[in-house]
Every structure is written in C-alpha cells, then in structure tokens.
Design a protein around this motif. Sequence first.
Motif, mmCIF file in Angstrom:
data_model
loop_
_atom_site.group_PDB
_atom_site.id
_atom_site.type_symbol
_atom_site.label_atom_id
_atom_site.label_comp_id
_atom_site.label_asym_id
_atom_site.label_seq_id
_atom_site.Cartn_x
_atom_site.Cartn_y
_atom_site.Cartn_z
ATOM 1 N N THR A 15 0.808 -1.209 0.000
ATOM 2 C CA THR A 15 0.000 0.000 0.000
ATOM 3 C C THR A 15 0.845 1.265 0.000
ATOM 4 O OG1 THR A 15 -0.128 -0.198 2.414
ATOM 5 C CG2 THR A 15 -1.970 -1.090 1.128
ATOM 6 N N ASP A 16 2.116 1.167 0.439
ATOM 7 C CA ASP A 16 2.955 2.357 0.578
ATOM 8 C C ASP A 16 4.253 2.300 -0.226
ATOM 9 O OD1 ASP A 16 1.098 3.327 2.489
ATOM 10 O OD2 ASP A 16 2.085 2.127 4.038
ATOM 11 N N GLY A 17 4.478 1.238 -0.970
ATOM 12 C CA GLY A 17 5.720 1.122 -1.716
ATOM 13 C C GLY A 17 5.834 -0.246 -2.361
ATOM 14 N N MET A 18 7.007 -0.512 -2.941
ATOM 15 C CA MET A 18 7.229 -1.759 -3.670
ATOM 16 C C MET A 18 8.635 -2.287 -3.407
ATOM 17 S SD MET A 18 5.591 -0.628 -7.357
ATOM 18 C CE MET A 18 6.451 0.968 -7.310
ATOM 19 N N VAL A 19 8.765 -3.587 -3.476
ATOM 20 C CA VAL A 19 10.074 -4.241 -3.433
ATOM 21 C C VAL A 19 10.228 -5.049 -4.711
ATOM 22 C CG1 VAL A 19 11.503 -5.992 -2.308
ATOM 23 C CG2 VAL A 19 10.220 -4.357 -0.922
ATOM 24 N N GLU A 20 11.360 -4.880 -5.364
ATOM 25 C CA GLU A 20 11.707 -5.680 -6.538
ATOM 26 C C GLU A 20 12.859 -6.587 -6.152
ATOM 27 O OE1 GLU A 20 11.733 -4.377 -11.004
ATOM 28 O OE2 GLU A 20 13.715 -3.943 -10.149
ATOM 29 N N GLU A 46 9.570 9.027 -4.873
ATOM 30 C CA GLU A 46 9.968 9.457 -6.211
ATOM 31 C C GLU A 46 10.952 8.518 -6.904
ATOM 32 O OE1 GLU A 46 8.583 12.053 -7.778
ATOM 33 O OE2 GLU A 46 7.294 12.173 -6.001
ATOM 34 N N GLY A 47 11.419 7.472 -6.243
ATOM 35 C CA GLY A 47 12.421 6.661 -6.926
ATOM 36 C C GLY A 47 12.681 5.315 -6.280
#
Length: 352
Positions: free
Chosen positions: A254-259, A272-273
């Motif tokens: 909900t607040d970000g992503m992990v790749e 932003e990045g």
Amino acid sequence: MTGVGAFGVGVLGSGFMGRTWSEVAARHTPGTRLVGVAGGRRAAALAADYGVTSYGSLGELAADPAIDLVIVTTPPAGHHDQTVTLARAGKHVLVEKPMAQSVAECAGMVDACEEAGVSLAVVSQHRFRAAPVAAKRLVDEGAIGRVCMVRAIGPEIGFWDTSVTQDEWKLDPAQQTTYASWGAHACDLVRWFVRDEPDLAFALFHQYGPVGPPLRSAMATYRFRGGAMAQVWMSYDIPAPGLGSGLQLQIVGTDGMVELDAYGQVRLGRGEGWEVVFAQPPFDPLDPTSAPRLSAYAAELSDLVGAAAQRRPPLVDGRQGLATTAMLEAAERSARDAVAVPISLAPVSGTG
C-alpha cells in the motif's frame, strides 16, 4: 543425537541434489557430519568421494543408529513412502521440493513425522538466501505497508540440459511436473511475503515448440483470504536474450514496492524513486560445491538441526510444504479443467 555435538546425516538419492546436500552436510554446516548415502546408480561413487558408507537400500540407511537426520533428494514420486519409512525409524527428515505429488501424500508425511516425534522440513533454500531474506526484512519492517499484489516470474531460455546433471527423470511428468518443480519455489515465496493463505487458483499451461518437457509454460493467478492477489509466471520457452534471472518477484504494498531478483539485486521503491538495498554475490547454480550457492542450503540444514534439538518446528516445516503443494495441485487442476479451483487450508505459520 550421535557423536559429540554432531548430527549424523544420511542422504537418500545420488543425483545433482544428492551431491549438493552431501557437500553441505560434510563441509558447510557446523554441527553435522555426513554418515552415508543410499539410492540411485551413483550412490556408491558419491559415498566414496566423501569417505562414508554406501547403503544398499533405504532400509539399511534407516536402520543405522549413527544417522539422526536424512535428506531426501529422490524424485518426488517416492517422497511419501520414503519419509514415512524414515519417520518410523526415528529419523528427522529434510525432503526436497516439491514435497510430494499431492496434498494427501503431504498430509501422510506430516502425520507420520508427528506420530514418530521427529522433525520434518521441506527444502526452500530461497527463504535462507541473502537477497530474499533482505526483501523479507523490508516487508516485515513495514517498508511498503500491507502487501496487496505479488508477481513471481521464472523466464528461462529453454529447459536446462539434464545431461549435465544426469537427472533426466525431470523430463518425465509422472515423476515431477514442470510447474511443480519451479512453482514450488515461487509459491512458497509468495506465501512467505503475503503472510496469508490462498483460497482460489486459476491457471493456464502450455508449451511452445517441440524441445523440452510438456506444459513447460504456465501462468497461475492466486487469490488470498485477506484480499491479496498473486501471479506466478513460469516459462522455459523464452527466446534469447531472455528476461533476466530464473526467479524474480515484484512485491507491491500500500505504501511502496520491493523488486527482488533472487540471484541479484533487491530494490525498494517509495516516493519518487528506487533504492538498491542489497546485491546478491553471484554464483554458479549448477556447481554443487560452490560455497556462495551452498550457504543457503547450509542455513536451512542448520535450522532443522536446531529445531530437532530444541523441539520446535523448523522454519519451513511439513505443514508449510503441504500448503505450497496445495497451490501447485490447484493450479494444475485448474489448467487441466479450465476452471477456477478453491483452495482450503488450515492456517500455517508465516514465520521464517
């Protein structure tokens, strides 16, 4: 426990993973010693390489009081009966993935080990490898909020050359389907990151071209009880130059992503990045003696030894292996019948 501070380990199976686990038990895991090897046409040679006993049968291995723990590396079609035999002989068991060929077989393995009072663990080395562990830490610390979507991909340029590892049985779907082989890793990791159990699966399987095992490309979608969604995409039909490593995950919160590249970088995306938070040192996945590769296997074996000594569940126990098998079984049924398939499971631990 035999010896002074050392678990005696037997290895059942003498193929590529039999050699891998023999190396791990003999040289990479403090507190273990390799006692002997049984099973397969290469058992005698493998045992000779390590100066240990070559058993003529599973029964001989199971009867040896010097062995406390057995690592089962045989084709999955034999895992149920072999694990039951070992449990009744009082041996702790670490069984290679996929755990078995059905949920019913997995349940029988869990029951046999619980009745015998021995530990049962299922191989999931990626839970112990540094890159996935770094990604899991981010998720558990709340870096991306609540996980709501996950995609796991395994894009391979053709099926691997089984003549290199001399494990040609992997081409036989009666021994191990292609989806169960690779999907066991992906489904276990998806459950680990979502921290929930799936309740529905829909999948399509196919193959493109004449080379390799059947149904070697798969797309499976899973719905989780709490509302999360996951996609598992596996293919051995990818043309050159390919799409990167054979195990990648995108974890959306909900607040970000992990790749996550299980063989490369872990990146955190917020605001932003993107930020690289970890980079896995490279290793050769086909080298059974590579120390960087074997560190994850050694960590899982150490966890099982600790679990057996402390009478606690291992981090990837038989119930979690059963849950992963339920995901595989549901996807295979869905692909066969072209229907969405419900998955019904009791809750299992999300630790580890």
